[in-house]
Design a protein around this motif. Sequence first.
Motif, mmCIF file in Angstrom:
data_model
loop_
_atom_site.group_PDB
_atom_site.id
_atom_site.type_symbol
_atom_site.label_atom_id
_atom_site.label_comp_id
_atom_site.label_asym_id
_atom_site.label_seq_id
_atom_site.Cartn_x
_atom_site.Cartn_y
_atom_site.Cartn_z
ATOM 1 N N LEU A 178 -0.978 -3.182 -6.816
ATOM 2 C CA LEU A 178 -0.589 -1.766 -6.842
ATOM 3 C C LEU A 178 -1.565 -0.947 -7.690
ATOM 4 C CD1 LEU A 178 3.268 -2.213 -7.207
ATOM 5 C CD2 LEU A 178 2.065 -1.262 -5.219
ATOM 6 N N ARG A 179 -1.980 -1.498 -8.807
ATOM 7 C CA ARG A 179 -2.901 -0.786 -9.689
ATOM 8 C C ARG A 179 -4.298 -0.684 -9.078
ATOM 9 N NH1 ARG A 179 -0.204 2.425 -12.932
ATOM 10 N NH2 ARG A 179 1.256 1.354 -14.319
ATOM 11 N N GLY A 180 -4.579 -1.530 -8.091
ATOM 12 C CA GLY A 180 -5.885 -1.511 -7.454
ATOM 13 C C GLY A 180 -5.991 -0.588 -6.255
ATOM 14 N N LEU A 181 -4.899 0.055 -5.856
ATOM 15 C CA LEU A 181 -4.946 0.975 -4.718
ATOM 16 C C LEU A 181 -5.785 2.208 -5.050
ATOM 17 C CD1 LEU A 181 -1.183 0.873 -3.614
ATOM 18 C CD2 LEU A 181 -3.113 -0.304 -2.520
ATOM 19 N N ARG A 182 -6.380 2.809 -4.032
ATOM 20 C CA ARG A 182 -7.173 4.023 -4.260
ATOM 21 C C ARG A 182 -6.315 5.148 -4.836
ATOM 22 N NH1 ARG A 182 -8.499 3.036 1.037
ATOM 23 N NH2 ARG A 182 -7.546 5.025 1.673
ATOM 24 N N THR A 183 -5.057 5.159 -4.423
ATOM 25 C CA THR A 183 -4.143 6.227 -4.855
ATOM 26 C C THR A 183 -3.255 5.793 -6.018
ATOM 27 O OG1 THR A 183 -2.662 5.475 -3.082
ATOM 28 C CG2 THR A 183 -4.091 7.354 -2.607
ATOM 29 N N ALA A 197 -2.525 5.948 8.950
ATOM 30 C CA ALA A 197 -3.567 6.955 8.842
ATOM 31 C C ALA A 197 -4.295 6.866 7.506
ATOM 32 C CB ALA A 197 -2.977 8.344 9.029
ATOM 33 N N LEU A 198 -3.551 6.631 6.426
ATOM 34 C CA LEU A 198 -4.158 6.581 5.099
ATOM 35 C C LEU A 198 -4.862 5.256 4.836
ATOM 36 C CD1 LEU A 198 -1.323 8.300 3.057
ATOM 37 C CD2 LEU A 198 -3.494 9.299 3.801
ATOM 38 N N HIS A 199 -4.310 4.181 5.322
ATOM 39 C CA HIS A 199 -4.906 2.842 5.224
ATOM 40 C C HIS A 199 -5.293 2.506 3.785
ATOM 41 C CE1 HIS A 199 -6.984 -0.802 6.424
ATOM 42 N NE2 HIS A 199 -6.614 -0.577 7.688
ATOM 43 N N ASP A 200 -4.455 2.876 2.841
ATOM 44 C CA ASP A 200 -4.676 2.512 1.440
ATOM 45 C C ASP A 200 -3.801 1.305 1.146
ATOM 46 O OD1 ASP A 200 -5.393 2.411 -1.192
ATOM 47 O OD2 ASP A 200 -4.200 4.143 -1.805
ATOM 48 N N VAL A 201 -4.311 0.115 1.497
ATOM 49 C CA VAL A 201 -3.513 -1.092 1.419
ATOM 50 C C VAL A 201 -4.333 -2.217 0.794
ATOM 51 C CG1 VAL A 201 -2.015 -0.529 3.370
ATOM 52 C CG2 VAL A 201 -4.173 -1.719 3.783
ATOM 53 N N ALA A 202 -3.627 -3.217 0.292
ATOM 54 C CA ALA A 202 -4.249 -4.417 -0.262
ATOM 55 C C ALA A 202 -3.528 -5.630 0.306
ATOM 56 C CB ALA A 202 -4.167 -4.412 -1.786
ATOM 57 N N PHE A 203 -4.259 -6.749 0.405
ATOM 58 C CA PHE A 203 -3.713 -7.948 1.034
ATOM 59 C C PHE A 203 -3.786 -9.124 0.070
ATOM 60 C CE2 PHE A 203 -5.331 -5.200 4.339
ATOM 61 C CZ PHE A 203 -4.330 -5.222 5.291
ATOM 62 N N THR A 204 -2.850 -10.049 0.248
ATOM 63 C CA THR A 204 -2.840 -11.284 -0.525
ATOM 64 C C THR A 204 -1.935 -12.272 0.192
ATOM 65 O OG1 THR A 204 -2.532 -12.191 -2.759
ATOM 66 C CG2 THR A 204 -0.872 -10.646 -1.978
ATOM 67 N N GLY A 224 0.806 -1.210 0.000
ATOM 68 C CA GLY A 224 0.000 0.000 0.000
ATOM 69 C C GLY A 224 0.839 1.260 0.000
ATOM 70 N N LEU A 225 0.143 2.376 0.148
ATOM 71 C CA LEU A 225 0.825 3.656 0.248
ATOM 72 C C LEU A 225 1.495 3.729 1.616
ATOM 73 C CD1 LEU A 225 0.988 6.051 -1.753
ATOM 74 C CD2 LEU A 225 -0.641 7.235 -0.280
ATOM 75 N N GLY A 226 2.777 4.096 1.642
ATOM 76 C CA GLY A 226 3.537 3.979 2.877
ATOM 77 C C GLY A 226 4.007 5.294 3.436
#
Length: 691
Positions: A626-631, A606-613, A598-600
Amino acid sequence: MGRDLSALFDPVSVAVVGASDDPAKYGHAIAAQAVRANGRRPVHLVNRRGGTVLGRTAAPSLSAIGEPVDLAVVSVPAAGFEDAVDEALRCGARAIVAITAGFAETGDAGRVRQNAVAERVRAAGAVMVGPNCLGLADNTTDLFLASDTFTPGGVALLSQSGNLALELQLRFRPHGLGFSRFVSLGNQADVTLVDLLADCARHEGTRAIAVYAEDFGDGRAFAEAAADAGKPVVLLTAGRGDASARSAQSHTGALTTSADVVAAACRDAGVELVATPRELTVVLAALSGGRRAADHRVAVLTDGGGHGVVAADAVEATGLAVPELREPTRQRLCEALWEQSAVANPVDLAGMGEQDPGSYAETVAALLAAEEVDAVLMTGYFGGYAAAEGGLGGGGAALADGEQAAARLIAARHRATAKPLVVQSMYPDSPSCRTLAAAGVPVFGATEDAARALAATATGSPGSQGSQGSPGLAPLPSPASPMRESGYMETRAALEAAGLAFPAAREIHDEAELLATAEEFTGPYVLKALHLLHKSDAGGVALGLAGPEELLAAFREMHARLGASAYSVEAMADLTDGIELIVGVNRDPRFGPVAMVGLGGVLAEALHDVAFTLAPVPADRALHLLRGLRTAALLDGVRGRPPVDVAAAARAVETITTFAAAHPEIAEIEVNPLLVRPDGVLALDSRAVLD
């Protein structure tokens, strides 16, 4: 190949130990069901008092039957359970269904007893479901060893709840769904959810597998078995919202919850994850016909503007698209409909159905034939003309007959295409809707159910974990030599050895070492206090120190304040045009290594723009995350900034997650930030926690 469970589902003979004439005892319910299939195989009833049970002669023991028993159902008090199992094994039982409770669910002493029995069962070459289960049934072999009767069909239900099976039985009925098998999992002392899932995947009579589980046991093995099933697997589970019981010591651990882990495992394995029995039914109804949408484009057909707008919103909320139809399709629709009909998408008959119910069928045919359409949702009043009551439903036999004829035409068009068609109707139980349902068209009363059904059929859609669109599970790498130390410099060195790039750095302990390091490479410098997990939060990081003088001043101030035993002097990376990511791996007790991307930087939590796998993460899968992140738009450059090297970032994710997966002694590891620049990546900080 998996374990041989043939004796569980198609035994040569059955004995019910604890059979009873007392309706209050579970042995009575099991016996009453078991004898229903007496013509298929011998069924023996065993009661220690002998006599008769259900009007049949009961043996006082298994041994007294006088012939081998292939499957024994044990429903006796806990005090006599071990003796009953041992006798069953002596009588040649290859399978045991253990109803008796009072084992692992009661505490450590019960678990010890349970494990000892399971070991004896396995040593004898037999298999055991339970203990503390409610039995099983197989409609394809006329095996009825549960207290209730299940409507035959193609769904295998593996469940830790008996009442859930009863609710699903009721919910399945309007959709023509039924059960091939039902298994109450119990304590899974021997036969596990994974064993049963693999066997149901091989079972010809099972078209889809439904699972209700609160305890996966080996979650990774469950995900692997589901990924290999080759047929739909739908999971309903409880407790996904609880955070990990282990206290997190990194951003990765703090951001990872049980819900994230289960959702990631399901997505990777191609499992449809649902939240309620209703949603489970909706998804199974959608998938039972085997239809899959090639892409995410849905055409909405309505006979009223309100229904069309609501349906379009519901479809888009699942991650699917409702695109404008192309000119050839719109022209065909204009030729079939009247002037006031809307043909862009949603397609609105605008009252034409009241004049000619056949317009529904013509429109459905045109939409299913359109190249730009992958699936169709028909929503609103259809079904009302032939309904027994309500609105225009009482408006005449001609309309009712016309609607029924339209339903038959729609059913025929549905059979002739592989595209999914789903219907939402105000009158889902009407004769016209029943005609559609009988032809395999899923019919729902709620718009959100129809939209969820379409999402389940869409390959790889955000609202679906459908197997055709799943990324699959990368195999775990072979274990590497374990890490003995998890300090900053040790973790950094290990990741560098694995192929991850870091800026130049030296560990120092005093001013002399600091000044010597400053001569090895030029500034600007970074100074870090070591042995702190969250260095920035503690004021243990100083950035942009221009030269040796600033570096020395920062060291003196930081050392006076923190008194750390060691520090790291590092070359300051060029942050210009860079994006900071976080990449971490948290080892889940059920599913093993779970990766987070995610965005680090300092704002990661605080931003919590992360993905899991599930880890490890191949580079192509990392690129998708990475392409699926909000940002994600930041990666391609905004406001004049150049795009960064996303491919290099994906390769770095693969390096980090493969390293973590090869080190089972690592409980948590993260690289934060991972600086992604136009010309590559640099890891600026890392931390690890050993288990």
